[in-house]
Design a protein around this motif. Sequence first.
Motif, PDB file in Angstrom:
ATOM      1  N   GLN A   5       0.822  -1.214   0.000  1.00  0.00           N
ATOM      2  CA  GLN A   5       0.000   0.000   0.000  1.00  0.00           C
ATOM      3  C   GLN A   5       0.855   1.263   0.000  1.00  0.00           C
ATOM      4  O   GLN A   5       0.520   2.253  -0.635  1.00  0.00           O
ATOM      5  N   ALA A   6       1.982   1.200   0.731  1.00  0.00           N
ATOM      6  CA  ALA A   6       2.835   2.394   0.873  1.00  0.00           C
ATOM      7  C   ALA A   6       3.702   2.631  -0.361  1.00  0.00           C
ATOM      8  O   ALA A   6       4.467   3.582  -0.395  1.00  0.00           O
ATOM      9  N   ARG A  29       8.907 -19.898   6.375  1.00  0.00           N
ATOM     10  CA  ARG A  29       9.279 -21.299   6.613  1.00  0.00           C
ATOM     11  C   ARG A  29       8.271 -22.233   5.940  1.00  0.00           C
ATOM     12  O   ARG A  29       8.655 -23.202   5.286  1.00  0.00           O
ATOM     13  N   THR A  30       6.997 -21.936   6.091  1.00  0.00           N
ATOM     14  CA  THR A  30       5.958 -22.729   5.427  1.00  0.00           C
ATOM     15  C   THR A  30       5.592 -21.993   4.144  1.00  0.00           C
ATOM     16  O   THR A  30       4.828 -21.014   4.171  1.00  0.00           O
ATOM     17  N   PRO A  31       6.136 -22.429   2.982  1.00  0.00           N
ATOM     18  CA  PRO A  31       5.960 -21.644   1.752  1.00  0.00           C
ATOM     19  C   PRO A  31       4.494 -21.431   1.378  1.00  0.00           C
ATOM     20  O   PRO A  31       4.135 -20.370   0.848  1.00  0.00           O
ATOM     21  N   ALA A  32       3.630 -22.403   1.674  1.00  0.00           N
ATOM     22  CA  ALA A  32       2.218 -22.264   1.274  1.00  0.00           C
ATOM     23  C   ALA A  32       1.592 -21.011   1.887  1.00  0.00           C
ATOM     24  O   ALA A  32       0.761 -20.348   1.263  1.00  0.00           O
ATOM     25  N   ARG A  33       2.027 -20.673   3.106  1.00  0.00           N
ATOM     26  CA  ARG A  33       1.488 -19.488   3.775  1.00  0.00           C
ATOM     27  C   ARG A  33       1.930 -18.212   3.048  1.00  0.00           C
ATOM     28  O   ARG A  33       1.172 -17.255   2.939  1.00  0.00           O
ATOM     29  N   ALA A  34       3.185 -18.223   2.557  1.00  0.00           N
ATOM     30  CA  ALA A  34       3.683 -17.058   1.817  1.00  0.00           C
ATOM     31  C   ALA A  34       2.899 -16.919   0.506  1.00  0.00           C
ATOM     32  O   ALA A  34       2.493 -15.811   0.132  1.00  0.00           O
ATOM     33  N   HIS A  35       2.675 -18.045  -0.192  1.00  0.00           N
ATOM     34  CA  HIS A  35       1.942 -18.002  -1.464  1.00  0.00           C
ATOM     35  C   HIS A  35       0.518 -17.483  -1.241  1.00  0.00           C
ATOM     36  O   HIS A  35       0.021 -16.659  -2.017  1.00  0.00           O
ATOM     37  N   ALA A  36      -0.121 -17.973  -0.175  1.00  0.00           N
ATOM     38  CA  ALA A  36      -1.505 -17.554   0.099  1.00  0.00           C
ATOM     39  C   ALA A  36      -1.553 -16.056   0.400  1.00  0.00           C
ATOM     40  O   ALA A  36      -2.447 -15.338  -0.075  1.00  0.00           O
ATOM     41  N   LEU A  37      -0.565 -15.578   1.148  1.00  0.00           N
ATOM     42  CA  LEU A  37      -0.518 -14.148   1.479  1.00  0.00           C
ATOM     43  C   LEU A  37      -0.342 -13.311   0.210  1.00  0.00           C
ATOM     44  O   LEU A  37      -1.027 -12.300   0.003  1.00  0.00           O
ATOM     45  N   VAL A  38       0.584 -13.746  -0.656  1.00  0.00           N
ATOM     46  CA  VAL A  38       0.841 -13.020  -1.902  1.00  0.00           C
ATOM     47  C   VAL A  38      -0.453 -12.941  -2.725  1.00  0.00           C
ATOM     48  O   VAL A  38      -0.798 -11.877  -3.267  1.00  0.00           O
ATOM     49  N   GLU A  39      -1.191 -14.024  -2.798  1.00  0.00           N
ATOM     50  CA  GLU A  39      -2.450 -14.017  -3.567  1.00  0.00           C
ATOM     51  C   GLU A  39      -3.438 -13.019  -2.975  1.00  0.00           C
ATOM     52  O   GLU A  39      -4.107 -12.293  -3.707  1.00  0.00           O
ATOM     53  N   ARG A  40      -3.521 -12.975  -1.644  1.00  0.00           N
ATOM     54  CA  ARG A  40      -4.475 -12.060  -0.998  1.00  0.00           C
ATOM     55  C   ARG A  40      -4.088 -10.601  -1.244  1.00  0.00           C
ATOM     56  O   ARG A  40      -4.931  -9.752  -1.487  1.00  0.00           O
ATOM     57  N   VAL A  41      -2.776 -10.316  -1.178  1.00  0.00           N
ATOM     58  CA  VAL A  41      -2.335  -8.927  -1.410  1.00  0.00           C
ATOM     59  C   VAL A  41      -2.610  -8.541  -2.866  1.00  0.00           C
ATOM     60  O   VAL A  41      -3.123  -7.450  -3.150  1.00  0.00           O
ATOM     61  N   ARG A  42      -2.314  -9.457  -3.788  1.00  0.00           N
ATOM     62  CA  ARG A  42      -2.536  -9.140  -5.214  1.00  0.00           C
ATOM     63  C   ARG A  42      -4.013  -8.873  -5.499  1.00  0.00           C
ATOM     64  O   ARG A  42      -4.347  -8.007  -6.301  1.00  0.00           O
ATOM     65  N   PRO A  73      -4.163  -4.810  -6.788  1.00  0.00           N
ATOM     66  CA  PRO A  73      -3.691  -5.388  -8.053  1.00  0.00           C
ATOM     67  C   PRO A  73      -2.440  -4.698  -8.610  1.00  0.00           C
ATOM     68  O   PRO A  73      -1.700  -5.301  -9.384  1.00  0.00           O
ATOM     69  N   GLN A  74      -2.201  -3.456  -8.202  1.00  0.00           N
ATOM     70  CA  GLN A  74      -1.029  -2.737  -8.726  1.00  0.00           C
ATOM     71  C   GLN A  74       0.269  -3.142  -8.020  1.00  0.00           C
ATOM     72  O   GLN A  74       1.359  -2.781  -8.448  1.00  0.00           O
ATOM     73  N   ALA A  75       0.156  -3.910  -6.928  1.00  0.00           N
ATOM     74  CA  ALA A  75       1.351  -4.239  -6.128  1.00  0.00           C
ATOM     75  C   ALA A  75       2.238  -5.254  -6.832  1.00  0.00           C
ATOM     76  O   ALA A  75       1.751  -6.166  -7.508  1.00  0.00           O
ATOM     77  N   THR A  76       3.568  -5.091  -6.686  1.00  0.00           N
ATOM     78  CA  THR A  76       4.522  -6.087  -7.181  1.00  0.00           C
ATOM     79  C   THR A  76       4.953  -6.904  -5.983  1.00  0.00           C
ATOM     80  O   THR A  76       5.732  -6.442  -5.144  1.00  0.00           O
ATOM     81  N   ILE A  77       4.425  -8.103  -5.860  1.00  0.00           N
ATOM     82  CA  ILE A  77       4.707  -8.939  -4.689  1.00  0.00           C
ATOM     83  C   ILE A  77       4.789 -10.384  -5.122  1.00  0.00           C
ATOM     84  O   ILE A  77       4.031 -10.831  -5.991  1.00  0.00           O
ATOM     85  N   GLU A  78       5.759 -11.110  -4.568  1.00  0.00           N
ATOM     86  CA  GLU A  78       5.885 -12.532  -4.905  1.00  0.00           C
ATOM     87  C   GLU A  78       6.414 -13.295  -3.704  1.00  0.00           C
ATOM     88  O   GLU A  78       6.993 -12.708  -2.784  1.00  0.00           O
TER      89      GLU A  78
END
Length: 268
Positions: free
Chosen positions: A146-147, A157-170, A174-179
């Motif tokens: 947002q900033a 550590r648990t990659p699935a949690r990172a992937h799920a977070l990235v999907e929610r932020v995107r 939608p303009q965010a660059t996050i992976e």
Amino acid sequence: MITGNTRLYAILADPVAQVRTPQVINAWFREHQVDAVLVPMHVPAGDLDAVLDALRRMRNLGGFIVTVPHKTAIAERCDELGPAGQAIGSVNTVRRTADGRLVGEMFDGAGFVSGLQTQGHDLAHKRVLLLGAGGAGSAIAFALAQAGAASVTVANRTPARAHALVERVRKALPQATIEAGAPEPEGHDIIVNATSLGMRAEDALPLDVERLAPDMLVAEIIMKPEQTRLLDEAQRRGCPIHHGRHMLDRQVALMTQFLLQGQPEAVN
Ligand SMILES: NC(=O)c1ccc[n+]([C@@H]2O[C@H](COP(=O)([O-])OP(=O)(O)OC[C@H]3O[C@@H](n4cnc5c(N)ncnc54)[C@H](OP(=O)(O)O)[C@@H]3O)[C@@H](O)[C@H]2O)c1
């Protein structure tokens, strides 16, 4: 002095004995001459609905702070959520309106970003490596995007949690660059430790510190100890560092502003 006019605030948690919010917020009320008091309330998850029902009816209650394990459950029970609370699905501050409605918002992320800014660290054009996708990490990921951070890499550590977070932020931004990615600092300007690693002396480091370069800012959100092993190692390698207390300091300012909105004692 607590009088019949004093407005009540609370912190809801289980356990509650360890929280520091009453000391910090009551000191803030005193300093700003606000006639209010914040008290700890020990509320197990199974009793949450009964307690919330009572709090809604308490006419001199201005609101409450929420911590483990209630942040998500209370977000689901609020009548209205602020933008961060809505996007993240959890809240750490709830204001009670005059008609007993509960308005929740999450300030973990905004507090972290504001803490960076007050220390002179701008996020524009910055590539951020965020270590941790737990409660605080999630809030920080949204706030960084947002900033206007140039990019955010989330390593967990648990990659699935990172992937799920990235999907929610995107989805929310939608303009965010996050992976999602690995905890590799190369190619990043700011490294943020939002894992719980570093609270205990025997904890592993959250990344390979040999790979840090002196132009990387290394930021902690852990407050105790103030100087974590990660910050020591970063400093030793010439990196600028940022302590976890800045996040809390700014959160207190944002939370009190939110809690006092529309109240007779409001301080601007
Ligand atoms: N400064 C402030 O104002 C502030 C505010 C909030 C929180 N905090 C601090 O932030 C830290 C995290 O809090 P939280 O509420 O986000 O906790 P949380 O929801 O339990 O998340 C913990 C995070 O740490 C990771 N983690 C835990 N143990 C690990 C290990 N052995 N190796 C690698 N990763 C590990 C978890 O990864 P997995 O997903 O794989 O489990 C997860 O990403 C705590 O130290 C808390 O005190 C500070």
